[in-house]
Enzyme design. Structure first.
Site, PDB file in Angstrom:
ATOM      1  N   ASN A 176     -15.265  19.558  64.480  1.00  0.00           N
ATOM      2  CA  ASN A 176     -15.081  18.464  63.522  1.00  0.00           C
ATOM      3  C   ASN A 176     -13.932  17.528  63.884  1.00  0.00           C
ATOM      4  O   ASN A 176     -13.944  16.362  63.512  1.00  0.00           O
ATOM      5  CB  ASN A 176     -14.903  19.024  62.106  1.00  0.00           C
ATOM      6  CG  ASN A 176     -13.821  20.074  62.015  1.00  0.00           C
ATOM      7  OD1 ASN A 176     -13.323  20.590  63.017  1.00  0.00           O
ATOM      8  ND2 ASN A 176     -13.450  20.430  60.793  1.00  0.00           N
ATOM      9  N   LYS A 199     -10.677  25.093  75.513  1.00  0.00           N
ATOM     10  CA  LYS A 199     -12.138  25.140  75.407  1.00  0.00           C
ATOM     11  C   LYS A 199     -12.552  24.409  74.134  1.00  0.00           C
ATOM     12  O   LYS A 199     -12.368  24.926  73.036  1.00  0.00           O
ATOM     13  CB  LYS A 199     -12.667  26.571  75.369  1.00  0.00           C
ATOM     14  CG  LYS A 199     -14.206  26.623  75.531  1.00  0.00           C
ATOM     15  CD  LYS A 199     -14.788  27.968  75.219  1.00  0.00           C
ATOM     16  CE  LYS A 199     -15.112  28.121  73.760  1.00  0.00           C
ATOM     17  NZ  LYS A 199     -16.178  27.185  73.281  1.00  0.00           N
ATOM     18  N   GLY A 251     -11.533  27.513  63.716  1.00  0.00           N
ATOM     19  CA  GLY A 251     -12.962  27.703  63.537  1.00  0.00           C
ATOM     20  C   GLY A 251     -13.259  28.640  62.388  1.00  0.00           C
ATOM     21  O   GLY A 251     -12.484  28.752  61.433  1.00  0.00           O
ATOM     22  N   VAL A 253     -14.133  32.139  60.157  1.00  0.00           N
ATOM     23  CA  VAL A 253     -13.521  33.453  59.954  1.00  0.00           C
ATOM     24  C   VAL A 253     -14.162  34.477  60.874  1.00  0.00           C
ATOM     25  O   VAL A 253     -13.475  35.331  61.459  1.00  0.00           O
ATOM     26  CB  VAL A 253     -13.650  33.891  58.482  1.00  0.00           C
ATOM     27  CG1 VAL A 253     -13.191  35.330  58.303  1.00  0.00           C
ATOM     28  CG2 VAL A 253     -12.862  32.966  57.576  1.00  0.00           C
ATOM     29  N   THR A 255     -15.652  34.144  63.864  1.00  0.00           N
ATOM     30  CA  THR A 255     -15.193  34.014  65.245  1.00  0.00           C
ATOM     31  C   THR A 255     -13.711  34.340  65.353  1.00  0.00           C
ATOM     32  O   THR A 255     -13.273  34.973  66.321  1.00  0.00           O
ATOM     33  CB  THR A 255     -15.466  32.598  65.766  1.00  0.00           C
ATOM     34  OG1 THR A 255     -16.861  32.309  65.643  1.00  0.00           O
ATOM     35  CG2 THR A 255     -15.067  32.461  67.215  1.00  0.00           C
ATOM     36  N   GLU A 273      -6.529  29.256  62.675  1.00  0.00           N
ATOM     37  CA  GLU A 273      -6.726  28.333  61.555  1.00  0.00           C
ATOM     38  C   GLU A 273      -8.207  28.405  61.216  1.00  0.00           C
ATOM     39  O   GLU A 273      -9.050  27.911  61.967  1.00  0.00           O
ATOM     40  CB  GLU A 273      -6.293  26.922  61.939  1.00  0.00           C
ATOM     41  CG  GLU A 273      -6.110  25.999  60.750  1.00  0.00           C
ATOM     42  CD  GLU A 273      -7.394  25.291  60.366  1.00  0.00           C
ATOM     43  OE1 GLU A 273      -8.044  25.752  59.397  1.00  0.00           O
ATOM     44  OE2 GLU A 273      -7.751  24.309  61.018  1.00  0.00           O
ATOM     45  N   CYS A 307     -12.266  21.922  57.078  1.00  0.00           N
ATOM     46  CA  CYS A 307     -11.904  23.266  56.608  1.00  0.00           C
ATOM     47  C   CYS A 307     -11.011  23.237  55.377  1.00  0.00           C
ATOM     48  O   CYS A 307     -11.084  24.126  54.525  1.00  0.00           O
ATOM     49  CB  CYS A 307     -11.224  24.033  57.726  1.00  0.00           C
ATOM     50  SG  CYS A 307      -9.804  23.177  58.431  1.00  0.00           S
ATOM     51  N   GLU A 409     -17.862  28.840  51.992  1.00  0.00           N
ATOM     52  CA  GLU A 409     -17.557  27.548  52.596  1.00  0.00           C
ATOM     53  C   GLU A 409     -18.853  26.871  53.035  1.00  0.00           C
ATOM     54  O   GLU A 409     -19.560  27.364  53.908  1.00  0.00           O
ATOM     55  CB  GLU A 409     -16.620  27.722  53.794  1.00  0.00           C
ATOM     56  CG  GLU A 409     -16.144  26.414  54.383  1.00  0.00           C
ATOM     57  CD  GLU A 409     -15.128  26.610  55.500  1.00  0.00           C
ATOM     58  OE1 GLU A 409     -14.233  25.765  55.634  1.00  0.00           O
ATOM     59  OE2 GLU A 409     -15.239  27.612  56.232  1.00  0.00           O
ATOM     60  N   GLU A 486       0.295  25.317  62.633  1.00  0.00           N
ATOM     61  CA  GLU A 486       0.307  24.218  63.576  1.00  0.00           C
ATOM     62  C   GLU A 486       1.143  23.094  62.975  1.00  0.00           C
ATOM     63  O   GLU A 486       1.287  23.008  61.760  1.00  0.00           O
ATOM     64  CB  GLU A 486      -1.117  23.743  63.860  1.00  0.00           C
ATOM     65  CG  GLU A 486      -1.940  24.803  64.580  1.00  0.00           C
ATOM     66  CD  GLU A 486      -3.298  24.315  65.024  1.00  0.00           C
ATOM     67  OE1 GLU A 486      -3.576  24.394  66.229  1.00  0.00           O
ATOM     68  OE2 GLU A 486      -4.087  23.873  64.156  1.00  0.00           O
TER      69      GLU A 486
END
Length: 512
Positions: A176, A199, A251, A253, A255, A273, A307, A409, A486
């Site tokens: 996103n 990545k 990304g 939860v 993953t 995050e 998110c 979500e 972050e």
């Protein structure tokens, strides 16, 4: 995520000037290793089908990068980091400042690449590029300040601490906010003396590579910033590599849990995050127009694929009907169009799979008794070239706290509205979620505002605004919304390790 704190030059160049550059970008190799674009030399069986969300057209099909590609990127990153990590913060800052200037000069071009990748409106993409520029500038400024402490100890002895780089940092981004995440993750990592292997999501590969070219033009050593494209297997090769010191991931939860497990197995540093189901509370004394604007910002940026979105909007019962009627009127006026055009208000969903997922949530909510107040349907675009994209009309629905759509979500343009009567009641309901990424409060009573945010279990809280992310403020979540932060100065701690040194000034006392 928009940062309106600071100036932003909204360049108004014609889209025709950028279209050829965009076409060239996805026709070039999409890996960036040791300072050059390259194709995978050890491809996986995973095929990345890169589509343009706005049109649905296939831009490129490429294989994911395999173990050999990851090994080569890590080796180059290790070699580059050794010299980079020995530089002073002031020396590193010069390169990052230079990169910020170069990216600013290419802002319009990169913004249109971002639109091609994500389907979001161009005005949003310009903000996103600006946040990457801001991150480079901010951490360039902080780089010379990275230091330890000095401690006076008894009998003339002393101690000191050193902040040192971690080594090779892997960043894994979501689809996103591709350029923003590449900037948010690479700028502090590089400022602290690390090298980076990034990545991007397999759905949005373009702008992270352009950032690599920006770094190369700015003079950063080859191998210091690398881009490795791929899907799940490529991510596993990166997170399990023995020479990777840290993984920073944005990304889902699901993953994030797998990445945290991989990092635990290797005792790696990790920042996560993850998702959110954030509350936005509108009290009876709120400025209604500002609250409506805030609710729209909290739900419909990037087609709702954010998110931190405040998707659970709690409105005091005394103004519920007034606020909802204004929201419905505003939402019905939001029109879709070509996201490359300046007058576009809402763009396309990232792909058909995500659109189907969102529509599935809406349909199940309707079947469970939710009242659909606006939108929630696929839009048939008038422009023939856009009919291959998936556009969903922004949705407002009235439902209950225990409904599936209130708990999970959705990651689409869906706002839930609820009525409440008291502060104590709404705080309990606001905190009744497994997530804790963000929250917002609209009220003219600042004492109540501060009291509420003190009692809301979320990492990023807003008073009388929403979805504003200045680089100076740390960003991250409570509970299942993640670990670490972050942005802000605290991020320097997440990209360095601390060494303590004791210095003896006298004789060694030994009772043995």
């Amino acid at each position: 995520m928009i940062n309106t704190c600071g100036s932003l030059r909204l360049l108004r160049k014609a889209w025709s000037r950028c279209s050829s550059t965009v076409s060239q970008s996805y026709n070039l190799p999409l890996n960036f290793v040791n300072g050059v674009r390259t194709d995978p030399t050890d491809p996986t069986s995973e095929i990345m089908n890169v589509e343009e969300p706005a049109t649905g057209r296939l831009l490129k099909s490429v294989p994911g990068s395999g173990q050999g590609d990851v090994n080569a990127a890590v080796e180059n990153a290790k070699n580059a980091q050794e010299e980079w990590g020995q530089m002073s913060g002031t020396e590193r800052a010069k390169f990052l400042f230079n990169a910020a200037r170069i990216l600013e000069a290419r802002q319009e071009e990169v913004a249109h690449l971002e639109v091609t990748d994500t389907g979001k409106p161009i005005w949003e993409a310009r903000f996103d590029v600006q946040t990457a520029i801001d991150s480079l500038t901010y951490y360039a400024g902080l780089a010379p300040t990275i230091c330890g402490q000095h401690f006076n100890l008894p009998n003339g002895s002393f101690g000191y601490s050193r902040r040192e780089p971690l080594g090779v940092v892997v960043g894994i981004g979501a689809w996103n906010y591709p350029i923003q995440m590449a900037g948010w993750k690479s700028a502090p990592a590089l400022a602290c003396g690390n090298s980076v292997i990034y990545k991007p999501s397999q759905f949005t590969p373009l702008t992270a590579v352009v950032l690599g070219e920006v770094f190369a033009e700015a003079g950063l050593p080859d191998g210091l910033y690398n881009v490795i494209q791929g899907g799940v297997k490529t991510g596993e090769y990166l997170t399990n590599h023995n020479d990777v010191a840290k993984v920073t991931f944005t990304g889902s939860v699901e993953t994030g849990t797998k990445i945290m497990t991989a990092c635990a197995n290797g005792i790696k540093h990790v920042t996560l995050e993850l998702g959110g189901k954030s509350p936005l509370i509108i009290f009876e004394d709120a400025d209604v127009d500002n609250a409506v604007n805030g609710a729209l910002m909290a739900n419909f940026l990037t087609q709702g694929q954010v998110c931190s979105n405040g998707t659970r909007v709690f409105i005091h019962s005394s103004i519920f009907e007034k606020v909802v009627s204004k929201l419905v009127a505003r939402v019905k006026a939001i029109k879709h169009s070509d996201p490359h055009l300046d007058d576009c208000k809402m763009g396309a969903m990232i792909n058909a799979e995500q659109a189907d997922k969102v529509l599935g949530y809406i349909n199940r909510a309707r079947n469970e008794g939710a009242e659909i107040l606006a939108g929630g349907e696929l839009v048939q675009m008038e422009d023939a070239k856009l009919r291959g994209g998936k556009y969903i009309s922004p949705c407002i629905l009235k439902t209950t706290d225990d409904a599936e759509i209130s708990r999970e979500e959705v990651f689409g343009p869906v706002m839930n509205v609820y009525s409440f009567d008291s502060e104590d009641e709404v705080l309990i309901r606001a905190n009744d979620t497994k997530f804790g990424l963000a929250a917002g409060v609209f009220t003219k009573d600042l004492a109540r505002a501060h009291r509420c945010v003190a009692n809301i279990k979320a990492g990023s809280c807003y008073i009388n605004n929403y979805n504003i992310y200045p680089t100076e403020l740390p960003f991250g979540g409570y509970k299942m919304s993640g670990l670490g932060r972050e942005n802000g100065t605290v991020t320097l701690e997440y990209f360095t390790q601390l060494k303590s040194v004791y210095v003896e000034s006298g004789d060694v006392y030994c009772p043995l």
